[in-house]
Design a protein around this motif. Structure first.
Motif, PDB file in Angstrom:
ATOM      1  N   PHE A   1       1.614   5.812   2.443  1.00 14.31           N
ATOM      2  CA  PHE A   1       1.050   6.637   3.329  1.00 14.31           C
ATOM      3  C   PHE A   1       1.882   7.984   3.353  1.00 14.31           C
ATOM      4  O   PHE A   1       1.657   9.086   3.529  1.00 14.31           O
ATOM      5  CB  PHE A   1       1.055   5.921   4.677  1.00 14.31           C
ATOM      6  CG  PHE A   1       0.655   6.718   5.836  1.00 14.31           C
ATOM      7  CD1 PHE A   1      -0.544   7.048   6.022  1.00 14.31           C
ATOM      8  CD2 PHE A   1       1.551   7.554   6.507  1.00 14.31           C
ATOM      9  CE1 PHE A   1      -1.230   7.758   6.951  1.00 14.31           C
ATOM     10  CE2 PHE A   1       0.855   8.177   7.708  1.00 14.31           C
ATOM     11  CZ  PHE A   1      -0.279   8.308   7.867  1.00 14.31           C
ATOM     12  N   LYS A   2       3.319   7.683   3.136  1.00 15.67           N
ATOM     13  CA  LYS A   2       4.247   8.873   3.096  1.00 15.67           C
ATOM     14  C   LYS A   2       4.112   9.592   1.813  1.00 15.67           C
ATOM     15  O   LYS A   2       4.330  10.915   1.917  1.00 15.67           O
ATOM     16  CB  LYS A   2       5.780   8.319   3.113  1.00 15.67           C
ATOM     17  CG  LYS A   2       6.237   7.799   4.440  1.00 15.67           C
ATOM     18  CD  LYS A   2       7.577   7.415   4.531  1.00 15.67           C
ATOM     19  CE  LYS A   2       8.122   7.115   5.920  1.00 15.67           C
ATOM     20  NZ  LYS A   2       9.445   6.543   5.982  1.00 15.67           N
ATOM     21  N   LEU A   3       3.446   9.176   0.720  1.00 12.19           N
ATOM     22  CA  LEU A   3       3.721   9.916  -0.562  1.00 12.19           C
ATOM     23  C   LEU A   3       1.974  10.522  -0.590  1.00 12.19           C
ATOM     24  O   LEU A   3       2.028  11.579  -1.145  1.00 12.19           O
ATOM     25  CB  LEU A   3       3.839   9.052  -1.845  1.00 12.19           C
ATOM     26  CG  LEU A   3       5.274   8.412  -1.984  1.00 12.19           C
ATOM     27  CD1 LEU A   3       5.578   7.415  -2.919  1.00 12.19           C
ATOM     28  CD2 LEU A   3       6.172   9.619  -2.191  1.00 12.19           C
ATOM     29  N   THR A   4       1.318   9.715  -0.187  1.00 14.52           N
ATOM     30  CA  THR A   4      -0.065  10.428  -0.341  1.00 14.52           C
ATOM     31  C   THR A   4      -1.147  10.330   0.765  1.00 14.52           C
ATOM     32  O   THR A   4      -2.231  11.167   0.520  1.00 14.52           O
ATOM     33  CB  THR A   4      -0.953   9.346  -1.245  1.00 14.52           C
ATOM     34  OG1 THR A   4      -1.406   8.050  -0.636  1.00 14.52           O
ATOM     35  CG2 THR A   4      -0.345   8.958  -2.564  1.00 14.52           C
ATOM     36  N   GLY A   5      -0.361   9.897   1.863  1.00 17.62           N
ATOM     37  CA  GLY A   5      -1.152  10.107   3.069  1.00 17.62           C
ATOM     38  C   GLY A   5      -2.463   8.929   3.394  1.00 17.62           C
ATOM     39  O   GLY A   5      -3.216   9.058   4.348  1.00 17.62           O
ATOM     40  N   LYS A   6      -2.262   8.276   2.259  1.00 16.38           N
ATOM     41  CA  LYS A   6      -3.492   7.123   2.525  1.00 16.38           C
ATOM     42  C   LYS A   6      -3.015   5.796   2.347  1.00 16.38           C
ATOM     43  O   LYS A   6      -1.693   5.515   2.001  1.00 16.38           O
ATOM     44  CB  LYS A   6      -4.396   7.053   1.071  1.00 16.38           C
ATOM     45  CG  LYS A   6      -5.114   8.539   0.735  1.00 16.38           C
ATOM     46  CD  LYS A   6      -5.787   8.590  -0.403  1.00 16.38           C
ATOM     47  CE  LYS A   6      -6.611   9.822  -0.842  1.00 16.38           C
ATOM     48  NZ  LYS A   6      -7.481   9.768  -1.922  1.00 16.38           N
ATOM     49  N   ARG A   7      -3.589   4.921   2.839  1.00 14.23           N
ATOM     50  CA  ARG A   7      -3.196   3.317   2.985  1.00 14.23           C
ATOM     51  C   ARG A   7      -3.930   2.425   2.052  1.00 14.23           C
ATOM     52  O   ARG A   7      -5.044   2.832   1.869  1.00 14.23           O
ATOM     53  CB  ARG A   7      -3.681   2.941   4.860  1.00 14.23           C
ATOM     54  CG  ARG A   7      -2.561   3.556   5.578  1.00 14.23           C
ATOM     55  CD  ARG A   7      -3.204   3.073   7.202  1.00 14.23           C
ATOM     56  NE  ARG A   7      -2.168   3.531   8.093  1.00 14.23           N
ATOM     57  CZ  ARG A   7      -2.489   4.721   8.636  1.00 14.23           C
ATOM     58  NH1 ARG A   7      -3.526   5.442   8.349  1.00 14.23           N
ATOM     59  NH2 ARG A   7      -1.648   5.029   9.803  1.00 14.23           N
TER      60      ARG A   7
ATOM     61  N   SER B   1       3.968  -6.041   1.269  1.00 14.23           N
ATOM     62  CA  SER B   1       2.682  -5.329   1.725  1.00 14.23           C
ATOM     63  C   SER B   1       2.851  -4.312   2.703  1.00 14.23           C
ATOM     64  O   SER B   1       2.382  -2.893   2.534  1.00 14.23           O
ATOM     65  CB  SER B   1       1.750  -6.305   2.232  1.00 14.23           C
ATOM     66  OG  SER B   1       2.271  -6.834   3.612  1.00 14.23           O
ATOM     67  N   VAL B   2       4.067  -4.576   3.506  1.00 10.87           N
ATOM     68  CA  VAL B   2       4.528  -3.519   4.481  1.00 10.87           C
ATOM     69  C   VAL B   2       5.166  -2.250   3.663  1.00 10.87           C
ATOM     70  O   VAL B   2       5.019  -1.114   3.923  1.00 10.87           O
ATOM     71  CB  VAL B   2       5.522  -4.066   5.671  1.00 10.87           C
ATOM     72  CG1 VAL B   2       6.132  -2.869   6.215  1.00 10.87           C
ATOM     73  CG2 VAL B   2       4.664  -5.173   6.088  1.00 10.87           C
ATOM     74  N   MET B   3       5.938  -2.506   2.790  1.00 12.46           N
ATOM     75  CA  MET B   3       6.601  -1.592   1.830  1.00 12.46           C
ATOM     76  C   MET B   3       5.664  -0.782   1.118  1.00 12.46           C
ATOM     77  O   MET B   3       5.797   0.462   1.188  1.00 12.46           O
ATOM     78  CB  MET B   3       7.954  -2.286   0.956  1.00 12.46           C
ATOM     79  CG  MET B   3       8.843  -2.896   1.619  1.00 12.46           C
ATOM     80  SD  MET B   3       9.915  -3.877   0.753  1.00 12.46           S
ATOM     81  CE  MET B   3      10.782  -2.745  -0.510  1.00 12.46           C
ATOM     82  N   ILE B   4       4.611  -1.307   0.561  1.00 20.37           N
ATOM     83  CA  ILE B   4       3.551  -0.641  -0.125  1.00 20.37           C
ATOM     84  C   ILE B   4       2.902   0.198   0.639  1.00 20.37           C
ATOM     85  O   ILE B   4       2.658   1.390   0.197  1.00 20.37           O
ATOM     86  CB  ILE B   4       2.784  -1.670  -0.855  1.00 20.37           C
ATOM     87  CG1 ILE B   4       3.492  -2.236  -2.035  1.00 20.37           C
ATOM     88  CG2 ILE B   4       1.506  -0.699  -1.578  1.00 20.37           C
ATOM     89  CD1 ILE B   4       2.887  -3.357  -2.839  1.00 20.37           C
TER      90      ILE B   4
END
Length: 361
Positions: A312-318, A304-307
């Protein structure tokens, strides 16, 4: 220690021969660790509460319900490590190299966690030891344990990869064993640490997984059982049952004080050490894949942390409201005790699934 004494005493009274049985010593190890934890717990908690720092710092971005926990004593994992070590030294066969490598892993990773907790408590820095420094120390000790197991392996099975359900598949790993062992020890150290975010959430799955690994260890160390169950035969692995039982006993004793609302937190000193120990046990008994199943709660928390980070780094979304995932359910409105108990239930199911593979061919 007491085993050697019992071997001397059995010359005078046959009763002492009872202590030659691993099952008997495993029971005594669990009861010893449990009793010591319950007896020493109040004193340890009182000493931790006197630290001028005021207890566990709380993340400012966490659930609002956690702010009431500010000031709760932490570093309670020191109590767990102490009682596990004492119970193992008392009832384990100290001529067994696996006992010593596990104690090395437990204490060395506990030392890393202690330093991390000390920074958090004394310097009031919720981030603790810098990640790169922590990982470097974990890597050092994890690699040392992996290399020791590789170079002291006395049977081919000790460095061969086995897969559950495919009991006729055996893949010699060579130096690849060192890589696998390293990642399992360090990986599960961090996985249990990530899970340790709610009262009692990490310790109960740890108890369950340790108890199950103790069964695997006993079967692997027994030539008859290992042949019948078609699992790797690892001479000397049965002695790990004593260590696993100590984890279970100490963990249950700690849960007495750590259950919601917690009187004390385990801290990194306990979480890092226990996770590394579980990973090391799975490597020794050649059940790495089974640990992924039985320790599924730890795996899910880590994923869950890795995802979350990757998204967030790739799309800016959580993906989740907050990671690790237990905080996601809290922010969805689940009361903390509900999250804890439901995760425990899932852990029980996963451990039973892992144990079922013993009979599935």
């Amino acid at each position: 220690m007491l085993l050697e004494l019992a071997r001397i005493m059995q010359e005078f009274a046959s009763f002492f021969a009872l202590f030659n049985y691993i099952t008997m010593r495993a029971i005594l190890s669990a009861l010893t660790a449990l009793a010591l934890t319950l007896m020493l717990g109040p004193w340890v908690i009182d000493r931790l509460a006197r630290l001028k720092s005021g207890g566990q710092p709380i993340r400012s971005d966490g659930p609002a319900t956690h702010f009431v926990k500010a000031g709760t004593p932490t570093m309670g994992g020191a109590l767990i490590l102490l009682t596990i070590t004492l119970a193992t030294l008392l009832w384990g066969d100290l001529r067994n190299r696996y006992v010593w490598v596990l104690l090395f892993v437990l204490i060395s990773f506990g030392a890393i966690g202690w330093y991390d907790d000390w920074i958090k408590i004394v310097k009031r820095d919720p981030n603790g030891l810098k990640s790169r420094h922590k990982y470097a120390l974990q890597s050092l000790f994890g690699l040392a344990a992996a290399l020791f197991l590789y170079y002291t392996a006395d049977v081919a099975a000790a460095t061969t990869l086995y897969l559950p359900l495919l009991k006729n598949v055996a893949i010699p790993m060579g130096l690849g064993f060192v890589v696998l062992a390293y990642f399992w020890i360090v990986g599960f150290s961090n996985a249990v640490n990530l899970t340790d975010g709610l009262d009692g959430l990490a310790i109960m799955p740890t108890v369950l997984v340790a108890a199950a690994l103790g069964i695997f260890a006993y079967a692997s160390g027994n030539a008859v059982f290992s042949q019948y169950l078609q699992i790797p035969a690892v001479p000397g692995a049965g002695e790990l049952s004593i260590f696993c039982a100590a984890i279970a006993g100490a963990g249950l004793g700690f849960l007495w004080f750590n259950t919601y609302p917690a009187m004390v937190f385990m801290g990194d000193i306990g979480a890092l050490a226990l996770g590394a120990a579980l990973g090391c046990i799975a490597v020794i008994v050649r059940q790495e894949a089974i640990l992924l199943v039985m320790g599924g709660i730890f795996v899910i928390e880590t994923l869950s942390v890795m995802i979350q980070v990757a998204s967030f780094k790739l799309t800016g979304k959580r993906i989740f409201r907050m990671a690790p995932i237990h905080h996601h359910f809290e922010l969805k409105g689940w009361p903390e005790p509900r999250v804890i108990v439901r995760f425990w239930i899932v852990s029980v199911i996963l451990v039973l699934v892992g144990l079922a593979t013993l009979k599935v061919r």
